[in-house]
Every structure is written in C-alpha cells, then in structure tokens.
Design an enzyme around this catalytic site. Structure first.
Site, short mmCIF file in Angstrom:
data_model
loop_
_atom_site.label_atom_id
_atom_site.label_comp_id
_atom_site.label_asym_id
_atom_site.label_seq_id
_atom_site.Cartn_x
_atom_site.Cartn_y
_atom_site.Cartn_z
N ASP A 27 0.87 -1.17 0.00
CA ASP A 27 0.00 0.00 0.00
C ASP A 27 0.91 1.22 0.00
O ASP A 27 1.55 1.51 0.99
CB ASP A 27 -0.89 -0.03 1.25
CG ASP A 27 -2.11 0.86 1.08
OD1 ASP A 27 -2.27 1.44 -0.02
OD2 ASP A 27 -2.89 0.96 2.04
N GLY A 28 1.01 1.87 -1.15
CA GLY A 28 1.99 2.95 -1.26
C GLY A 28 1.37 4.31 -1.44
O GLY A 28 0.19 4.51 -1.15
N THR A 29 2.19 5.21 -1.93
CA THR A 29 1.79 6.60 -2.10
C THR A 29 0.69 6.76 -3.14
O THR A 29 -0.27 7.50 -2.94
CB THR A 29 3.00 7.42 -2.62
OG1 THR A 29 4.20 6.75 -2.22
CG2 THR A 29 2.98 8.83 -2.09
N VAL A 33 -1.54 -2.43 -4.01
CA VAL A 33 -1.23 -3.54 -4.91
C VAL A 33 -1.75 -4.84 -4.30
O VAL A 33 -1.50 -5.12 -3.13
CB VAL A 33 0.29 -3.65 -5.15
CG1 VAL A 33 0.60 -4.77 -6.14
CG2 VAL A 33 0.86 -2.33 -5.66
N ASP A 140 13.32 6.78 -8.94
CA ASP A 140 12.97 6.30 -7.60
C ASP A 140 13.44 4.86 -7.40
O ASP A 140 12.72 4.03 -6.87
CB ASP A 140 11.45 6.41 -7.39
CG ASP A 140 11.07 6.31 -5.91
OD1 ASP A 140 11.96 6.46 -5.04
OD2 ASP A 140 9.89 6.06 -5.62
P1 ADP Z 1 4.06 2.50 -4.97
O1 ADP Z 1 3.97 3.67 -5.89
O2 ADP Z 1 2.92 2.42 -4.04
O3 ADP Z 1 5.41 2.37 -4.31
P2 ADP Z 1 4.77 0.02 -6.37
O4 ADP Z 1 4.49 -0.21 -7.82
O5 ADP Z 1 6.17 0.22 -5.96
O6 ADP Z 1 3.84 1.22 -5.90
O7 ADP Z 1 4.16 -1.21 -5.55
C1 ADP Z 1 4.20 -1.23 -4.13
C2 ADP Z 1 4.68 -2.61 -3.64
O8 ADP Z 1 3.79 -3.62 -4.11
C3 ADP Z 1 6.07 -3.01 -4.16
O9 ADP Z 1 7.11 -2.50 -3.36
C4 ADP Z 1 5.98 -4.52 -4.15
O10 ADP Z 1 6.28 -5.03 -2.86
C5 ADP Z 1 4.51 -4.79 -4.47
N1 ADP Z 1 4.38 -5.03 -5.92
C6 ADP Z 1 4.30 -4.11 -6.90
N2 ADP Z 1 4.22 -4.66 -8.12
C7 ADP Z 1 4.27 -6.00 -7.92
C8 ADP Z 1 4.27 -7.16 -8.79
N3 ADP Z 1 4.19 -7.02 -10.11
N4 ADP Z 1 4.35 -8.37 -8.21
C9 ADP Z 1 4.44 -8.50 -6.88
N5 ADP Z 1 4.46 -7.48 -6.01
C10 ADP Z 1 4.39 -6.23 -6.52
#
Ligand code: ADP
Ligand code: MG
Length: 306
Positions: A27-29, A33, A140
């Site tokens: 759960d990010g910014t 996911v 990033d």
């Molecule tokens: P945010 O902008 O919220 O940082 P991310 O795309 O980095 O979004 O996704 C957040 C987290 O979700 C990642 O750090 C990872 O742990 C998980 N995640 C993202 N994409 C995938 C994927 N394709 N498969 C598995 N885990 C994922």
C-alpha cells in the site's frame, strides 16, 4: 539486439470479474497492490489500483507509469499486461513477482554471496541500460522497487519516471532520500539518468552491508552522511556541485573519505571500485548503465535468470 515489440494494451472498460483477488501486497503513495489470479488462465498477476480517480482515457494515458511502461519491453523491467478503467478507477495489471529486494534483505543475518549480489546488480543494470537507451530514467530506484521472482530481478514502480529529453526544471521530485544522488540533494533542476546509477551504487553497498549506506534523517543529514563516506568533493572534482551549493547558500562539510573497503570488508576490490564509480559526486563522471555492464567486476558474467 532486437527492437522490442510494442506492448499490446487492452484498454477495456470491463469489470474486474476476470480476476480473483487473493491478498494485499503493498500500500503505497499512489496506490495499493493486490495479488490476484486470472480465473480463465489461472495466471497469477499483481494489480495496482491507483488512489486517484480517472475520468477519461486521455487522463490515464498522460500518466508517466503508462507512458514509460508501454514503450519499455525488456525482461528486467516488470511487464504491464493490461490497463483497466472501471467506474473512474484505474487498475494496472502486472506480471506477478514474489517479493522485492527490501523483503530479501530484511531479517537476513548472513551475507549474500557475491554471486547473488552480482546477479541482482547485473539484471538491474540491464533493465536500466534499456530504459536509458529508450529515453527514460526512473528517479525512484530503491530496494522496494526492485522485484524478485526466483533468481529473476525486475525494475518496477514507474510512477516517477521521466523522459530524458523532457524539459527541465524538475521540481516535483519526491523520491526516497537514502538513494538520492547529490545533485538532487543540492536542488539541481536538470538532473538526468545518472541519478539512477547513484541509487544503484547505494543499493549495491546495502546488499553487502544489509543496512543502508546513507541513512539520512533529513536532506541536510543526507548530504552529510554522503560526504562522511565519500569525503567532501573538491571544486575540481565537481565544479557544478560547488555552483549548486553556492546558489542555495550551502557549504560542504569538511570530511575525509572513509574507505568503502573499511565499511564493506566483505566486498572484493573490484566490487569496491565498481561502487565508487557509481557513487561519483559529479554525474558527468559517473559510470553509465551501459559502461557499468562492462566493468571488470562482471567479467565473464552473462547470465540473466529473468
Ligand atoms: P508504490 O507507488 O505504491 O510504491 P509500487 O508499484 O512500488 O507502488 O508497488 C508497491 C509494492 O507492491 C512493491 O514494493 C511490491 O512489494 C509490491 N508489488 C508491486 N508490483 C508487484 C508485482 N508485479 N508483483 C508483486 N508485487 C508487486
Ligand atoms: Mg514503490
């Protein structure tokens, strides 16, 4: 090298019924996911739901994540399978990866074998070299944004990606502090792809140390911690850095370098040399992704488990 095939998109206003959601992954910014499974093909996917509402396709297409990912098709860059808009919500469907590099390092006590660090760095740099060649930089890179499946490593999270030729000034930068290049810390507004390489250097050190190399508590502390390891740059070493510093009324703290070999005794001499080239203060002197792949540390290394 083959020219990558353009990504196929299914820009569909269909429901998400085709997927069964299994669990939350992050759960990010910008969004959350989840892990899901395609009910027809049984294929595992990761679905990122954007927090923001999207009222038109034009608005979706303007997103950096889409602009960059639809043009990048390389084995070390996470694959965007489809984009779905339902009820003004936007979903990105990605190939599923097991974990990220942060997960891999967290709670680990034992050093990673050098071959594993080499494999992670090689794959990351292959992905980066491709991205930079196609005119994008990530901005990033950090352990959470490098995904792992078995031995395969893929770059993810293109939320901050920029086109190399897009016009500066870049003033909307919000990336994670610990992996930030010195030119960004000194508020350069025309930084470019070398910022990704500096982040790679900081991550490689962290893979050896199992703790961050520059764990700054705030922006000033971040510059201090960088100088405490690398030594303060001299004016000849980094003339533009002095211009940036004087513009913001900043004086470099006086630090002598702490040899990386002392901080990272488990790294080979070539590994240390390689990290130092990625951590060069002056972005113009920093090794590029394409050059990095040819560094002697990688001699004889060609495998790409992805
Ligand atoms: P945010 O902008 O919220 O940082 P991310 O795309 O980095 O979004 O996704 C957040 C987290 O979700 C990642 O750090 C990872 O742990 C998980 N995640 C993202 N994409 C995938 C994927 N394709 N498969 C598995 N885990 C994922
Ligand atoms: Mg992320």
């Amino acid at each position: 090298p083959k020219t990558p095939k353009p990504l196929k998109f299914e820009f569909s206003i269909i429901s998400m019924d085709r997927y069964k959601i299994l669990k939350t992954l992050g759960d990010g910014t910008y969004g959350s996911v989840v892990k899901a499974i395609n009910k027809q093909s049984n294929e595992e996917v990761a679905i990122k739901k954007m927090k923001k509402k999207f009222y038109s396709w034009e608005e979706c297409m303007a997103l950096r994540e889409i602009k960059s990912l639809r043009k990048l098709n390389q084995i070390n860059i996470v694959k965007l399978k489809e984009v779905i808009r339902v009820n003004d919500d936007l979903y990105f469907v990605f190939e599923f990866m097991e974990q990220n590099i942060y997960h891999l390092m967290k709670d680990r006590r034992e050093d990673f074998p050098e071959s594993q660090i080499k494999s992670i760095m090689y794959q990351t740099l292959l992905g980066l070299a491709n991205m930079h060649k196609h005119g994008f930089f990530h901005r990033d890179l950090k352990p959470e944004n490098l995904l792992v499946k078995g031995d395969a490593v893929k770059i993810a999270d293109f939320g901050l990606a920029r086109e190399i030729r897009s016009k500066p000034p870049f003033t909307d930068y919000v990336s994670t502090r610990w992996y930030r290049a010195p030119e960004i810390l000194l508020r350069s507004t025309n930084y470019n792809s070398p910022v990704d390489i500096f982040a790679c250097g900081a991550m490689m050190a962290e893979l050896y140390m199992l703790r961050p190399l520059f764990p700054g508590n705030n922006e000033t502390d971040q510059i201090y911690k960088t100088c405490a390891v690398l030594g303060s740059p001299t004016q000849t070493q980094w003339p533009d850095g002095y211009k940036l510093a004087s513009k913001m009324g900043f004086t470099f703290p006086k630090f002598v370098p702490t040899p990386l070999s002392q901080l990272i005794p488990n790294a080979s001499e070539q590994a240390i040399d390689f990290m130092m080239r990625m951590l060069s203060f002056d972005p113009q002197k920093r090794i590029t992704a394409a050059q990095a792949l040819k560094h002697p540390w990688f001699d004889g290394w060609t495998s790409n488990p992805a």
